[in-house]
Design a protein around this motif. Structure first.
Motif, PDB file in Angstrom:
ATOM      1  N   ASP A   1       0.788  -1.228   0.000  1.00 45.35           N
ATOM      2  CA  ASP A   1       0.000   0.000   0.000  1.00 45.35           C
ATOM      3  C   ASP A   1       0.819   1.277   0.000  1.00 45.35           C
ATOM      4  O   ASP A   1       0.283   2.361  -0.250  1.00 45.35           O
TER       5      ASP A   1
ATOM      6  N   ARG B   1       2.864   2.986  -1.793  1.00 43.78           N
ATOM      7  CA  ARG B   1       2.853   3.926  -2.916  1.00 43.78           C
ATOM      8  C   ARG B   1       1.516   4.639  -3.061  1.00 43.78           C
ATOM      9  O   ARG B   1       1.413   5.654  -3.752  1.00 43.78           O
ATOM     10  N   HIS B   2       0.467   4.094  -2.452  1.00 39.73           N
ATOM     11  CA  HIS B   2      -0.865   4.694  -2.553  1.00 39.73           C
ATOM     12  C   HIS B   2      -1.191   5.590  -1.350  1.00 39.73           C
ATOM     13  O   HIS B   2      -2.287   6.142  -1.277  1.00 39.73           O
TER      14      HIS B   2
ATOM     15  N   SER C   1      -5.120  -2.557  -1.797  1.00 39.28           N
ATOM     16  CA  SER C   1      -6.548  -2.246  -1.895  1.00 39.28           C
ATOM     17  C   SER C   1      -7.326  -2.490  -0.616  1.00 39.28           C
ATOM     18  O   SER C   1      -8.556  -2.434  -0.629  1.00 39.28           O
TER      19      SER C   1
END
Length: 401
Positions: free
Chosen positions: A142, A144-145, A352
């Protein structure tokens, strides 16, 4: 969680911002309220903290920061946590009661809630995904998001909490690690996990050469190879297996399917996808399925049919121990569909589990008592009933040191 000094200096991500930066980052009306209370006289208050949707209780970082602020400001806050870490919390149920100086607490609310709400939703999602696919290991990808390093720590922590609940409840493998060194400790790992991005394959000029470069550089590290760069998922996967048969036979070679949703993996189309699932899991396509579920089952990208097809090809070529890592859009809904199809995935790489609807992450804190006398705004009287229930429970809160 690293500790904080008495002057509020930040010694780790979990205690940002330090005490001397709080008023720059909190809502102005809380800052002004603190000034007014300081002028007209402090009072002890009790806050009830809750969310409007079900979550998994994941408050350690938020509570740790609050206690550090209380220590830096030299006041005592009593934190009565009404749930243990990893427990299910219903919508509107107070998660904790905070009691202490109004002057000390009032301007901490904004920052405290920032560290609380998204963690509960992310933990809920991580639990759901892990529980849907208990035989599959998950890797948190996660970072990078995330909107900065503080969020990255909050989300890694949340994934570990949701995963731990799934491990306890259904014996799931859950999240075995994540992609960064800084937060690997939440998963019991000394460092982040991962092998190669697409950029390395472009640099190498071929999937096989990228695998060779990686193995030459890190010969003792299990090899996971991305196979979608050139659109030749099956051909490139088999080429790597033939090049490294010993790693394949030892289960130390994995192929990672990350095909984007604009095309099928090599060798697959809609008709073939239906045929693949008919061979392996016919019940998954014979019941009613929504359009989204059908896309996850037999559509483009990393579908259940794509995973089954890759498994077939690897097995037929004599590489049954080569593992399949799947990524690309694996949230709770996609994991549920993979469970319908019993997709033979060994590891899922996912970011996600991050909250999708950000307005669902909003935590709320209301003052429900002043100097011990119950009082709350109209419409939140249900919090007073919860306060009475909590008062009847055993165990006092834990005061800040």
């Amino acid at each position: 969680m690293e500790s904080t000094s008495s002057d509020g200096g930040a010694a780790g991500l979990g205690i940002w911002p330090p005490a001397d930066q709080v008023q720059r980052w909190t809502d102005t009306y809380f800052v002004r309220t603190r000034t007014i209370v300081g002028r007209f006289g402090d009072r002890d208050v009790t806050y009830a903290v809750f969310m409007r949707r079900p979550v998994i209780y994941a408050a350690r970082l938020a509570v740790g920061w609050l206690r550090a602020m209380a220590e830096a400001r030299s006041f005592t806050v009593t934190v009565k946590e009404l749930y243990h870490e990893g427990q299910w919390v219903g919508a509107g149920e107070p998660m904790m009661l905070l009691t202490g100086s109004m002057a000390g607490l009032v301007d901490l609310e904004t920052l405290f809630l920032q560290k609380l709400g998204a963690c509960g939703v992310a933990a809920y999602n991580a639990f759901t995904m892990s529980a849907e696919l208990p035989a599959v290991a998950f890797l948190a990808m996660d970072a990078r998001h995330c909107a900065g390093t503080e969020m990255a720590e909050l989300m890694a922590y949340a994934a570990s909490v949701g995963s731990a609940r799934a491990q306890r409840k259904v014996g799931a493998k859950g999240f075995i690690g994540n992609a960064t060194d800084a937060t690997a400790h939440y998963f019991g790992q000394p460092a982040g996990l991962g092998t190669m991005p697409h950029g390395l394959i472009g640099y190498a000029g071929s999937t096989l050469r990228a695998a060779e470069m990686f193995h030459e550089t890190f010969p003792t590290t299990p090899l996971t190879v991305l196979v979608d760069y050139f659109g030749q998922e099956i051909s490139d996967a088999l080429a790597v297996c033939h090049r490294f048969p010993d790693l394949a036979a030892q289960g130390r070679l994995s192929v990672r399917l990350d095909t984007h949703g604009g095309r099928f993996i090599e060798g697959l189309d809609t008709q073939t996808a239906y045929a693949v699932l008919e061979r392996h899991c016919p019940e998954s396509i014979r019941g009613y399925r929504s359009e989204t579920e059908l896309r996850y089952l037999i559509g483009t990208g990393v579908s259940a049919a794509a995973v089954w097809y890759a498994r077939e090809c690897l097995d037929q070529a004599g590489f049954p121990k080569t593992r399949i890592v799947a990524s690309s859009g694996f949230g709770p809904a996609k994991c549920r569909v993979m469970a319908y199809a019993r997709a033979p995935i060994d590891v899922i790489g996912t970011g996600s589990f991050l909250p999708d609807n950000w307005n669902e992450t909003y935590a709320t804190a209301d003052i429900i008592a002043y100097d011990g006398d119950p009082q709350v705004k109209v419409g939140r009287e249900f919090l007073l009933r919860r306060r009475i229930d909590a008062t009847d429970q055993t165990g006092a809160g834990q005061p800040a040191s």
